[in-house]
Write an enzyme that holds these catalytic residues in place. Structure first.
Site, mmCIF file in Angstrom:
data_model
loop_
_atom_site.group_PDB
_atom_site.id
_atom_site.type_symbol
_atom_site.label_atom_id
_atom_site.label_comp_id
_atom_site.label_asym_id
_atom_site.label_seq_id
_atom_site.Cartn_x
_atom_site.Cartn_y
_atom_site.Cartn_z
ATOM 1 N N GLU A 104 0.895 -1.170 0.000
ATOM 2 C CA GLU A 104 0.000 0.000 0.000
ATOM 3 C C GLU A 104 0.926 1.210 0.000
ATOM 4 O OE1 GLU A 104 -3.269 0.040 -0.064
ATOM 5 O OE2 GLU A 104 -3.717 -2.065 0.307
ATOM 6 N N CYS B 64 -2.499 9.061 2.789
ATOM 7 C CA CYS B 64 -2.139 8.597 1.437
ATOM 8 C C CYS B 64 -3.255 8.861 0.437
ATOM 9 C CB CYS B 64 -1.782 7.122 1.469
ATOM 10 S SG CYS B 64 -3.081 6.145 2.209
ATOM 11 N N GLU C 213 3.541 13.829 -4.148
ATOM 12 C CA GLU C 213 2.703 13.870 -2.948
ATOM 13 C C GLU C 213 3.285 14.912 -1.971
ATOM 14 O OE1 GLU C 213 3.101 10.119 -0.910
ATOM 15 O OE2 GLU C 213 0.965 10.048 -0.483
HETATM 16 P P1 NAP Z 1 8.234 5.238 4.685
HETATM 17 O O1 NAP Z 1 9.387 6.114 4.899
HETATM 18 O O2 NAP Z 1 8.198 4.398 3.471
HETATM 19 O O3 NAP Z 1 8.131 4.345 6.004
HETATM 20 C C1 NAP Z 1 7.144 3.377 6.185
HETATM 21 C C2 NAP Z 1 7.688 2.242 7.000
HETATM 22 O O4 NAP Z 1 8.791 1.654 6.319
HETATM 23 C C3 NAP Z 1 8.217 2.672 8.369
HETATM 24 O O5 NAP Z 1 7.955 1.659 9.309
HETATM 25 C C4 NAP Z 1 9.712 2.768 8.120
HETATM 26 O O6 NAP Z 1 10.484 2.575 9.265
HETATM 27 C C5 NAP Z 1 9.904 1.594 7.175
HETATM 28 N N1 NAP Z 1 11.136 1.645 6.395
HETATM 29 C C6 NAP Z 1 11.817 2.733 5.958
HETATM 30 N N2 NAP Z 1 12.930 2.331 5.288
HETATM 31 C C7 NAP Z 1 12.943 0.974 5.317
HETATM 32 C C8 NAP Z 1 13.835 -0.026 4.819
HETATM 33 N N3 NAP Z 1 14.955 0.286 4.148
HETATM 34 N N4 NAP Z 1 13.532 -1.318 5.049
HETATM 35 C C9 NAP Z 1 12.423 -1.657 5.732
HETATM 36 N N5 NAP Z 1 11.548 -0.762 6.229
HETATM 37 C C10 NAP Z 1 11.801 0.542 6.015
HETATM 38 O O7 NAP Z 1 6.857 6.032 4.654
HETATM 39 P P2 NAP Z 1 6.302 7.060 5.693
HETATM 40 O O8 NAP Z 1 7.020 8.347 5.502
HETATM 41 O O9 NAP Z 1 6.283 6.474 7.063
HETATM 42 O O10 NAP Z 1 4.772 7.161 5.244
HETATM 43 C C11 NAP Z 1 4.342 8.006 4.269
HETATM 44 C C12 NAP Z 1 4.083 7.274 2.973
HETATM 45 O O11 NAP Z 1 3.223 6.166 3.190
HETATM 46 C C13 NAP Z 1 3.373 8.149 1.985
HETATM 47 O O12 NAP Z 1 3.924 8.004 0.711
HETATM 48 C C14 NAP Z 1 1.943 7.622 1.997
HETATM 49 O O13 NAP Z 1 1.227 7.880 0.822
HETATM 50 C C15 NAP Z 1 2.172 6.183 2.240
HETATM 51 N N6 NAP Z 1 0.962 5.567 2.795
HETATM 52 C C16 NAP Z 1 0.249 4.744 2.000
HETATM 53 C C17 NAP Z 1 -0.906 4.162 2.472
HETATM 54 C C18 NAP Z 1 -1.713 3.253 1.605
HETATM 55 O O14 NAP Z 1 -2.584 2.568 2.129
HETATM 56 N N7 NAP Z 1 -1.489 3.198 0.309
HETATM 57 C C19 NAP Z 1 -1.336 4.408 3.776
HETATM 58 C C20 NAP Z 1 -0.574 5.259 4.570
HETATM 59 C C21 NAP Z 1 0.589 5.825 4.055
HETATM 60 P P3 NAP Z 1 11.081 3.821 10.113
HETATM 61 O O15 NAP Z 1 9.901 4.564 10.591
HETATM 62 O O16 NAP Z 1 11.820 3.144 11.195
HETATM 63 O O17 NAP Z 1 11.930 4.610 9.180
#
Ligand code: NAP
Length: 483
Positions: free
Chosen positions: A253, A287, A384
């Site tokens: 997602e 999102c 975004e």
């Molecule tokens: P993110 O940076 O991708 O982080 C999401 C998760 O991934 C966090 O738990 C993060 O851990 C982890 N992560 C980061 N780098 C990683 C790696 N190299 N290996 C494994 N895990 C890793 O996203 P975010 O900034 O938290 O969230 C915002 C994004 O999520 C936006 O783009 C939004 O659109 C999207 N989103 C999508 C949905 C959907 O249903 N489509 C819903 C909500 C959000 P850490 O926190 O420890 O860095």
């Protein structure tokens, strides 16, 4: 902060039924004040592998628990989540920043998925099909995938977890959750409620630590058969590559870039209300939040006047205070991104109608902002923003705006307002998006399939299809004797 007095406030990892701690810790801060409110363990890859071993052992037993009993345990988890709404919401508000009323709304929304999947445990049905050759018949059963991992973002600290954990448990899987490092406390509290609900040890584990260490360990471990990730497209595609070595089942997602279209035949008051709800919830850090707002030339003046009056009336403040509509952003880089998008739009000819500045509360605050005459190629229309920015882009025809809407690698949510049924059907057919709101800005529901197309992801969460993500089909061909 009085959370230390609550028994579900945990600063340790839930591994194999025990609360495990480490001397190496990560800070959790309140984005409203930047104050450290807790620390959580920074666990290593070896500990993750032990958690996977525990999950594998637990899975072997859990999958054999009869479906009604599994469903009943999941339903008890739902009841406990609902009963702890106030404290869960306070924890969430302190670590994430969203207003308390919104946090309570998220707990109700998160719980709705748990209830839905508790019931779905009883509907993991198979099929009997006609045999393809004489004397044969075909049976198809559904089995749990096995050990699953979930990696979740900070914007919905409860709902992004329950949408994965509840179907996994109902299906008979064991699951290890790694919440976002900025919001682990809600996840750990949900873990504690899971224990109280009777989820057996090892079936649900919650781990905290550096994302790359935990992500690498989970992806490399061949005992993990499924990864469900919610977060950015960048990290999602990295994890997809990491899961390719043993072809793990994947649900992704990912990011969005939702268009919000107001046609000249729309009910403008409803469109303004719908945009306010969809855009400013969670300070725009959603999102499915409308990222670009296209308004027909014939109604743009009226729409803008009504919108700006409502936006200027929004109350920004600490989410724990009464009557607050919008809290802080998650961190200073999130504010920097909004500023970059606003400045880029203004440089390219946009006009500022509301907001447009940081707020004096601290480094993570930005005013709800409206820009108009934004170029269709401005940065905020292509990427975004994930903040409280409404960029209004004028359009002249249906064909032109569908072109704008689809001109993106993403396809998560889209919204449009029209009172013309024929137009509604045409636009739905043309728009490239996993979810479409027609005359509404509120689309999420536990019984609806949530998910995107294109670079917004793979698979669906919720609905009757949500549990399929945690099941594998087994086709059996029976050849009968003496026929
Ligand atoms: P993110 O940076 O991708 O982080 C999401 C998760 O991934 C966090 O738990 C993060 O851990 C982890 N992560 C980061 N780098 C990683 C790696 N190299 N290996 C494994 N895990 C890793 O996203 P975010 O900034 O938290 O969230 C915002 C994004 O999520 C936006 O783009 C939004 O659109 C999207 N989103 C999508 C949905 C959907 O249903 N489509 C819903 C909500 C959000 P850490 O926190 O420890 O860095």
């Amino acid at each position: 902060m009085t959370l230390n007095n609550t028994t579900i406030f945990k600063q340790a990892c839930l591994i194999n039924g025990d609360w495990m701690t480490t001397s190496d810790r990560l800070d959790v801060t309140n984005p409203a004040s930047n104050e450290v409110i807790a620390t959580v363990p920074n666990i290593d890859g070896d500990t993750i592998n032990k958690a996977v071993d525990a999950a594998e052992a637990a899975f072997k037993l859990w999958r054999k628990v009869p479906a009604p009993e599994r469903g009943e345990i999941v339903r008890r988890w739902h009841d406990l989540i609902v009963a702890h709404t106030d404290v869960l919401a306070e924890i969430m508000c302190c670590e994430q920043g969203k207003p308390l009323s919104e946090a309570k709304g998220e707990i109700a929304y998160a719980a709705s998925y748990v209830k839905w999947f508790a019931e779905e445990a009883m509907r993991i049905n198979g099929e009997i099909l006609p045999g393809a050759a004489a004397g044969t018949h075909i049976r198809v059963s559904r089995e749990p995938v096995g050990v699953c991992a979930a990696i979740t973002p900070w914007n919905f600290p409860a709902a992004m977890i329950t949408r994965k954990v509840a179907p996994a448990l109902a299906a008979g899987c064991a699951i290890i959750v790694k919440p976002a490092s900025q919001t682990p406390l809600t996840a750990l509290a949900l873990g504690e409620l899971g224990i109280r609900a009777g989820i057996p040890k090892g079936v649900l584990q919650v781990v905290t630590g550096k994302a790359s260490v935990i992500g690498d360990a989970l992806c490399k471990n061949t005992k993990v058969r499924k990864l469900s990730f919610t977060g950015s497209t960048e990290v999602g595609s990295h994890l997809m590559a990491q899961c390719s070595h043993d072809v793990k089942k994947l649900s992704l997602e990912l990011g969005g870039n939702a268009p919000f279209i107001v046609f000249d035949d729309a009910d403008i008051d409803r469109a303004v209300e719908g945009l306010l709800k969809a855009k400013f919830r969670n300070a725009g850090q959603t999102c499915i939040s409308p990222n670009r707002v296209y308004v027909h030339n014939a109604v743009i003046e009226t729409f803008q006047t009504k919108l700006v009056a409502k936006v200027n009336a929004l109350k920004v403040g600490n989410g724990l205070d009464d009557g607050v509509d919008i809290g802080p952003l998650i961190d200073a880089p999130a504010v920097d991104k909004v500023i970059e998008h606003v400045e880029n739009a203004l440089r390219n000819g946009a006009k500022l109608l509301a907001g447009g500045q940081r707020l004096a509360f601290g480094s993570n605050w930005y005013a709800p902002t409206v820009l108009t005459d934004v170029s269709a190629t401005a940065q905020c229309a292509c990427e975004e923003t994930f903040g409280p920015l409404v960029p209004i882009i004028p359009f002249a025809s249906e064909e032109q705006v569908i072109g704008y809407a689809n001109d993106t690698p993403f396809g998560l949510a889209a919204y449009f307002y029209t009172d013309n049924l024929h137009r509604a059907q045409r636009v739905v057919d043309e728009i490239e998006s996993g979810m479409v709101g027609i005359n509404t800005g509120v689309i999420s529901a536990a019984n609806a399939p949530f998910g995107g197309v294109k670079a917004s992801g793979l698979g669906r969460e919720g609905a009757h299809v949500g549990i399929e993500e945690y099941l594998e089909m087994k086709y059996q061909c029976y050849a009968m004797k003496n026929l």
